[in-house]
Design a protein around this motif. Structure first.
Motif, PDB file in Angstrom:
ATOM      1  N   GLU B 110       0.413   3.178  -0.437  1.00  0.00           N
ATOM      2  CA  GLU B 110       1.070   1.869  -0.340  1.00  0.00           C
ATOM      3  C   GLU B 110       0.192   0.777  -0.950  1.00  0.00           C
ATOM      4  O   GLU B 110       0.681  -0.109  -1.646  1.00  0.00           O
ATOM      5  CB  GLU B 110       1.388   1.527   1.127  1.00  0.00           C
ATOM      6  N   ASN B 111      -1.100   0.871  -0.691  1.00  0.00           N
ATOM      7  CA  ASN B 111      -2.015  -0.121  -1.250  1.00  0.00           C
ATOM      8  C   ASN B 111      -2.064  -0.043  -2.774  1.00  0.00           C
ATOM      9  O   ASN B 111      -2.024  -1.070  -3.448  1.00  0.00           O
ATOM     10  CB  ASN B 111      -3.415   0.057  -0.668  1.00  0.00           C
ATOM     11  N   VAL B 112      -2.135   1.180  -3.295  1.00  0.00           N
ATOM     12  CA  VAL B 112      -2.172   1.332  -4.749  1.00  0.00           C
ATOM     13  C   VAL B 112      -0.904   0.726  -5.355  1.00  0.00           C
ATOM     14  O   VAL B 112      -0.951  -0.010  -6.346  1.00  0.00           O
ATOM     15  CB  VAL B 112      -2.291   2.827  -5.138  1.00  0.00           C
ATOM     16  N   GLN B 113       0.245   1.001  -4.745  1.00  0.00           N
ATOM     17  CA  GLN B 113       1.506   0.481  -5.278  1.00  0.00           C
ATOM     18  C   GLN B 113       1.551  -1.037  -5.211  1.00  0.00           C
ATOM     19  O   GLN B 113       2.046  -1.700  -6.118  1.00  0.00           O
ATOM     20  CB  GLN B 113       2.677   1.089  -4.495  1.00  0.00           C
ATOM     21  N   MET B 114       1.014  -1.580  -4.122  1.00  0.00           N
ATOM     22  CA  MET B 114       1.002  -3.032  -3.945  1.00  0.00           C
ATOM     23  C   MET B 114       0.163  -3.695  -5.043  1.00  0.00           C
ATOM     24  O   MET B 114       0.593  -4.651  -5.687  1.00  0.00           O
ATOM     25  CB  MET B 114       0.407  -3.340  -2.570  1.00  0.00           C
ATOM     26  N   ILE B 115      -1.054  -3.168  -5.250  1.00  0.00           N
ATOM     27  CA  ILE B 115      -1.946  -3.737  -6.268  1.00  0.00           C
ATOM     28  C   ILE B 115      -1.302  -3.600  -7.649  1.00  0.00           C
ATOM     29  O   ILE B 115      -1.331  -4.524  -8.459  1.00  0.00           O
ATOM     30  CB  ILE B 115      -3.319  -3.016  -6.246  1.00  0.00           C
ATOM     31  N   ALA B 116      -0.685  -2.426  -7.880  1.00  0.00           N
ATOM     32  CA  ALA B 116      -0.080  -2.187  -9.192  1.00  0.00           C
ATOM     33  C   ALA B 116       1.053  -3.179  -9.452  1.00  0.00           C
ATOM     34  O   ALA B 116       1.150  -3.724 -10.551  1.00  0.00           O
ATOM     35  CB  ALA B 116       0.447  -0.754  -9.276  1.00  0.00           C
TER      36      ALA B 116
END
Lengths: 270, 243
Positions: B110-116
């Motif tokens: 979820e964090n990776v997707q948010m940053i992306a």
């Protein structure tokens, strides 16, 4: 401010993710979680029905259903507006370290409550299958009322989120103000309980009164507050709806404007 | 050619938190009673100018409170400059305070997707890069756990891996090698060299001289918000450590 509006579209994927996140927290990833969240409105209705019917011995027909019709939009308003206050602080780990269109945070609170609102409407229609309420073409007008409500709630959510981030007693003040408006709005009583017709006319210029009684009017009496469709003895009139719609637009513009003005300092103060 | 980063006469002022009203009550009382307690201010940057070309890695050294992190904050759009010109070309990847801006309660994915999505990548582009991100961080089996359960080293590895794999044109790194083991550091040095070859501009903040030496060709020496000296790495470092 226009840039902040454009970002809502550009970063819609982020809004979707944040909304999904808020829903997961709320329902704890299970359908049972959704049912649990119905307990508060359920006991409110049961208690008020007992109070009205057996303690006050008031002979309002279908009181519980009338309460429920207005409680669904009110709960959307209340949970969104109070829930948005602390949202920037809840995401401080992100807000402090990466640039983000942070208006998405209060809007995600609104988004998750909107999903809850729509599910609640489904339940309401389920109830209508077993009680003497007739489905009617006028129900389509609920879409307009929901639009007005959504616009108003989104604006207030952004406004209060920005205020609370700078001034940390905002949530406390808002929670109490909302409670005051709960009693000044025909939620747990129909507007017809305001007996004086002149008072009632002015009383319904409260935008949330127009929305809540508007929901009840459509669902229980098929009243549509549009010019040309007004029925004799109708409670919510086109002028009430107009004021509510203008108020909603002003709220949205003001919320967006104030948020855009304040947000650059969030990383420094959270 | 236009530089990847162009900064001219950058000034940044903070209003100290304890000197501003924190409650509506205080703000109202202040106005009513006309009690204007003085706003305490602090100039973190006083007229900083520099450029970074594409494919160049520049280091910023200086003692605590010299304004190193503020420079990165301004470059990442997080902080608004009080005065001056700041131009950054292309997609920016930032690790401020050694964190990508992860939310502790969100899972790794979820964090990776948010940053992306904040960096402007579509969901499809992100998913295509996910295996490489997990591979580099060595975090494959942890991706569905909330990042607050990660060890410090794991957190740092995933943060670094996320930002470098989302193809930034400008990379802002603040004390990223303060944690993690030797092996991870070597992995980072190799990756940063690759990034540079592809034309990524890097700004690297560290107080460890050895790390600056490994990564940067040029160094800015900052003190009390002003540039003391700027030039080739070895020259500035020997003056800095000698001073």
């Amino acid at each position: 401010m226009l840039e902040a509006l454009k970002e809502i579209w550009i970063y819609r994927q982020l809004l979707y993710d944040l909304t999904a996140r808020e829903l997961k927290i709320r329902y704890r990833r299970s359908f049972l979680g959704f049912l649990w969240s119905l307990i508060t409105p359920l006991y409110q209705i049961v208690i008020m029905t007992i109070v009205v019917k057996y303690i006050w011995q008031h002979s309002e027909p279908n009181y519980s259903i009338k309460f429920l019709c207005a409680l669904v939009p009110w709960a959307f308003f209340q949970t969104s507006v109070t829930g948005a206050c602390a949202i920037i602080l809840k995401y401080r780990q992100m807000v402090k370290r990466i640039w983000m269109p942070s208006q998405m945070l209060p809007l995600a609170v609104v988004g998750s409550n909107l999903v809850h609102f729509l599910l609640s409407m489904l339940i309401l229609f389920g109830v209508f299958l077993v009680v003497p309420v007739v489905f009617h073409v006028s129900f389509l007008f609920l879409i307009v009322l929901t639009g007005i409500l959504l616009l108003m709630v989104s604006g207030l959510a952004m406004l209060f989120a920005a205020l609370h981030t700078a001034y940390q007693d905002t949530e406390y003040i808002i929670t109490n103000l909302v409670q005051v408006f709960y009693f000044l709005t025909p939620v747990m009583y129909p507007a017809s309980w305001v007996k004086n017709p002149a008072w009632r006319y002015w009383y319904l210029f409260n935008p949330m009164a127009a929305v809540c009684e508007g929901f009840r009017g459509v669902l229980m009496r098929h009243e549509v507050p549009l010019p040309g469709l007004v029925m004799p003895g109708q409670v919510v009139l086109p002028e009430h709806l107009l004021v509510a719609a203008v108020f909603a637009l002003v709220c949205f513009a003001a919320g967006l404007w104030y948020f855009a003005l304040q947000r650059w300092q969030f990383p420094e103060i959270v | 050619m236009q530089p990847a980063i162009y900064v001219e006469d950058l000034w940044k002022r903070y209003v100290l938190l304890h000197s501003r009203p924190r409650r509506i009550k205080d703000a109202v009382l202040r106005r009513l009673l006309g009690r204007h307690s003085s706003r305490e201010e602090f100039w973190a940057l006083r007229g900083v100018s520099f450029e970074v070309a594409a494919g160049e890695a520049i280091g910023i050294i200086g003692p605590n409170g010299s304004g190193k992190s503020t420079v990165l904050g301004v470059l990442s759009r997080l902080l608004r400059p009080t005065k001056g010109v700041v131009q950054v070309q292309g997609r920016v990847g930032a690790l401020l305070e050694a964190s990508a801006g992860f939310h502790p309660d969100l899972t790794g994915i979820e964090n990776v997707q948010m940053i992306a999505s904040l960096m402007g990548l579509s969901r499809k582009e992100t998913l295509a890069r996910l295996p490489a991100i997990m591979e580099f961080a060595g975090a494959r089996e942890f991706m569905d756990a909330a990042v607050r359960t990660y060890s410090t080293g794991m957190f740092a590895r995933l943060a670094f891996s996320t930002v470098v794999h989302l193809e930034p044109d400008v990379l802002l790194l603040d004390e990223i090698l303060a944690v993690g083991d030797e092996e991870f550091h070597e992995q980072c040095y190799r990756r940063l060299a690759q990034m540079r070859e592809r034309g990524c501009a890097i700004v690297f903040v560290s107080h460890i001289v050895e790390q600056i030496r490994r990564v940067c060709q040029r160094v800015i020496w900052l003190e009390s918000g002003r540039i003391v000296a700027t030039g080739p790495t070895e020259e500035i470092i020997s003056r800095y450590t000698g001073a």
